[in-house]
Scaffold this motif. Structure first.
Motif, PDB file in Angstrom:
ATOM      1  N   ASP A   1      -0.519 -10.035 -13.119  1.00  0.00           N
ATOM      2  CA  ASP A   1      -1.462 -11.055 -13.574  1.00  0.00           C
ATOM      3  C   ASP A   1      -2.337 -11.606 -12.452  1.00  0.00           C
ATOM      4  OD1 ASP A   1      -0.877 -11.054 -16.337  1.00  0.00           O
ATOM      5  OD2 ASP A   1       0.912 -12.278 -15.991  1.00  0.00           O
ATOM      6  N   ASN A   2      -1.777 -11.729 -11.267  1.00  0.00           N
ATOM      7  CA  ASN A   2      -2.544 -12.256 -10.144  1.00  0.00           C
ATOM      8  C   ASN A   2      -3.611 -11.235  -9.740  1.00  0.00           C
ATOM      9  OD1 ASN A   2      -3.136 -12.420  -7.149  1.00  0.00           O
ATOM     10  ND2 ASN A   2      -2.051 -14.362  -7.470  1.00  0.00           N
ATOM     11  N   LYS A   3      -4.877 -11.628  -9.886  1.00  0.00           N
ATOM     12  CA  LYS A   3      -5.995 -10.705  -9.664  1.00  0.00           C
ATOM     13  C   LYS A   3      -6.007 -10.116  -8.256  1.00  0.00           C
ATOM     14  CE  LYS A   3     -10.977 -10.525  -9.526  1.00  0.00           C
ATOM     15  NZ  LYS A   3     -12.152 -11.306  -9.323  1.00  0.00           N
ATOM     16  N   ALA A   4      -5.798 -10.954  -7.234  1.00  0.00           N
ATOM     17  CA  ALA A   4      -5.831 -10.482  -5.849  1.00  0.00           C
ATOM     18  C   ALA A   4      -4.719  -9.470  -5.598  1.00  0.00           C
ATOM     19  CB  ALA A   4      -5.725 -11.652  -4.885  1.00  0.00           C
ATOM     20  N   GLU A   5      -3.515  -9.771  -6.082  1.00  0.00           N
ATOM     21  CA  GLU A   5      -2.384  -8.845  -5.918  1.00  0.00           C
ATOM     22  C   GLU A   5      -2.650  -7.541  -6.661  1.00  0.00           C
ATOM     23  OE1 GLU A   5       1.474 -10.452  -6.930  1.00  0.00           O
ATOM     24  OE2 GLU A   5       0.961 -12.366  -5.988  1.00  0.00           O
ATOM     25  N   ARG A   6      -3.183  -7.664  -7.886  1.00  0.00           N
ATOM     26  CA  ARG A   6      -3.479  -6.488  -8.692  1.00  0.00           C
ATOM     27  C   ARG A   6      -4.515  -5.598  -7.998  1.00  0.00           C
ATOM     28  NH1 ARG A   6      -4.823  -8.947 -12.992  1.00  0.00           N
ATOM     29  NH2 ARG A   6      -7.081  -8.752 -12.881  1.00  0.00           N
ATOM     30  N   CYS A   7      -5.568  -6.207  -7.469  1.00  0.00           N
ATOM     31  CA  CYS A   7      -6.615  -5.446  -6.774  1.00  0.00           C
ATOM     32  C   CYS A   7      -6.042  -4.698  -5.578  1.00  0.00           C
ATOM     33  CB  CYS A   7      -7.755  -6.361  -6.337  1.00  0.00           C
ATOM     34  SG  CYS A   7      -8.843  -6.840  -7.674  1.00  0.00           S
ATOM     35  N   GLU A   8      -5.203  -5.353  -4.810  1.00  0.00           N
ATOM     36  CA  GLU A   8      -4.593  -4.709  -3.649  1.00  0.00           C
ATOM     37  C   GLU A   8      -3.731  -3.522  -4.067  1.00  0.00           C
ATOM     38  OE1 GLU A   8      -4.959  -4.833  -0.269  1.00  0.00           O
ATOM     39  OE2 GLU A   8      -6.678  -6.006  -0.955  1.00  0.00           O
ATOM     40  N   LYS A   9      -2.936  -3.716  -5.108  1.00  0.00           N
ATOM     41  CA  LYS A   9      -2.059  -2.638  -5.596  1.00  0.00           C
ATOM     42  C   LYS A   9      -2.888  -1.468  -6.113  1.00  0.00           C
ATOM     43  CE  LYS A   9       1.891  -0.809  -6.672  1.00  0.00           C
ATOM     44  NZ  LYS A   9       2.704  -0.223  -5.615  1.00  0.00           N
ATOM     45  N   ILE A  10      -3.940  -1.757  -6.859  1.00  0.00           N
ATOM     46  CA  ILE A  10      -4.794  -0.693  -7.405  1.00  0.00           C
ATOM     47  C   ILE A  10      -5.497   0.055  -6.276  1.00  0.00           C
ATOM     48  CG2 ILE A  10      -6.850  -0.231  -8.803  1.00  0.00           C
ATOM     49  CD1 ILE A  10      -5.931  -2.527 -10.658  1.00  0.00           C
ATOM     50  N   LYS A  11      -6.004  -0.674  -5.288  1.00  0.00           N
ATOM     51  CA  LYS A  11      -6.653  -0.018  -4.140  1.00  0.00           C
ATOM     52  C   LYS A  11      -5.672   0.925  -3.448  1.00  0.00           C
ATOM     53  CE  LYS A  11      -9.911  -3.680  -2.887  1.00  0.00           C
ATOM     54  NZ  LYS A  11     -10.207  -4.721  -1.883  1.00  0.00           N
ATOM     55  N   GLU A  12      -4.447   0.477  -3.297  1.00  0.00           N
ATOM     56  CA  GLU A  12      -3.401   1.275  -2.657  1.00  0.00           C
ATOM     57  C   GLU A  12      -3.147   2.563  -3.455  1.00  0.00           C
ATOM     58  OE1 GLU A  12       1.325   0.641  -2.512  1.00  0.00           O
ATOM     59  OE2 GLU A  12       0.185  -0.987  -1.599  1.00  0.00           O
ATOM     60  N   ILE A  13      -3.069   2.444  -4.777  1.00  0.00           N
ATOM     61  CA  ILE A  13      -2.822   3.609  -5.631  1.00  0.00           C
ATOM     62  C   ILE A  13      -3.994   4.587  -5.550  1.00  0.00           C
ATOM     63  CG2 ILE A  13      -2.622   4.369  -8.047  1.00  0.00           C
ATOM     64  CD1 ILE A  13      -0.987   1.743  -8.521  1.00  0.00           C
ATOM     65  N   ILE A  14      -5.207   4.075  -5.642  1.00  0.00           N
ATOM     66  CA  ILE A  14      -6.388   4.941  -5.607  1.00  0.00           C
ATOM     67  C   ILE A  14      -6.523   5.624  -4.250  1.00  0.00           C
ATOM     68  CG2 ILE A  14      -8.927   4.922  -5.623  1.00  0.00           C
ATOM     69  CD1 ILE A  14      -8.729   2.948  -7.997  1.00  0.00           C
ATOM     70  N   SER A  15      -6.341   4.873  -3.171  1.00  0.00           N
ATOM     71  CA  SER A  15      -6.486   5.494  -1.851  1.00  0.00           C
ATOM     72  C   SER A  15      -5.367   6.493  -1.582  1.00  0.00           C
ATOM     73  CB  SER A  15      -6.552   4.441  -0.748  1.00  0.00           C
ATOM     74  OG  SER A  15      -5.325   3.787  -0.615  1.00  0.00           O
ATOM     75  N   GLY A  16      -4.204   6.285  -2.187  1.00  0.00           N
ATOM     76  CA  GLY A  16      -3.089   7.214  -2.013  1.00  0.00           C
ATOM     77  C   GLY A  16      -3.305   8.543  -2.710  1.00  0.00           C
ATOM     78  N   GLY A  17      -4.049   8.523  -3.821  1.00  0.00           N
ATOM     79  CA  GLY A  17      -4.386   9.754  -4.527  1.00  0.00           C
ATOM     80  C   GLY A  17      -3.230  10.445  -5.230  1.00  0.00           C
ATOM     81  N   ASP A  18      -2.088   9.765  -5.396  1.00  0.00           N
ATOM     82  CA  ASP A  18      -0.933  10.346  -6.080  1.00  0.00           C
ATOM     83  C   ASP A  18      -1.236  10.426  -7.579  1.00  0.00           C
ATOM     84  OD1 ASP A  18       1.598  10.104  -7.710  1.00  0.00           O
ATOM     85  OD2 ASP A  18       2.496  10.342  -5.726  1.00  0.00           O
TER      86      ASP A  18
END
Length: 162
Positions: A83-100
């Motif tokens: 729910d926390n937008k900042a936390e969500r953005c960080e997690k999504i950036k991590e997933i996208i940059s990881g490319g898994d």
């Protein structure tokens, strides 16, 4: 070290073919580059310095057909949402940059599920979430369409079926 002719996923640029490995002289330095041509678009040629570990780490060989099918067959717990937008953005950036691919598929499924919940409330996904969703979809749809030899437009229904 990658070879000419290999097909790789390069971050959010999607699926690319290594068309050559070349050396360019910049000032007094000679730098070796992978020359990448995106497979699913006519966008510009990408040059990735072979000695730049951070940039090369964003490259990975595309998955096999069996690996893709296995990922698509797995179920996702769509209820998990940050729910926390900042936390969500960080997690999504991590997933996208990881490319898994598995994590990207899970992300796409969760975001589509959340989008449906938002629509029922008369709302939409936050614009940042929409942008991230499109980026993740591009990465997955490009890879799946190239590996399974199917039209890119037929991929998202396969991803969301899980």
């Amino acid at each position: 070290m990658y070879s000419i002719g290999e097909v790789v996923l390069y971050g959010s640029n999607g699926v690319c073919e290594i068309t050559e490995i070349t050396t360019k002289k910049i000032g007094k330095d000679s730098i070796e580059y992978y020359v990448l041509k995106p497979v699913c678009s006519d966008s510009s040629t990408l040059f990735v310095p072979t000695q730049n570990e951070m940039l090369v780490s964003r490259m990975r060989v595309v998955l096999s057909s069996d690996e893709i099918k296995d990922i698509l067959s797995q179920k996702t717990d769509n209820e998990i949402w940050i729910d926390n937008k900042a936390e969500r953005c960080e997690k999504i950036k991590e997933i996208i940059s990881g490319g898994d691919c598995m994590k990207l598929v899970e992300l796409i499924r969760r975001m589509h599920f959340h989008s449906k919940l938002q629509l029922k409330k008369g709302r939409r996904l936050h614009i940042t979430d929409e942008r991230f969703l499109k980026e993740a979809e591009k990465m997955v749809c490009d890879e799946v369409s190239v590996v399974l030899h199917i039209d890119r437009n037929d991929v998202l229904p396969l991803v969301l079926a899980g």
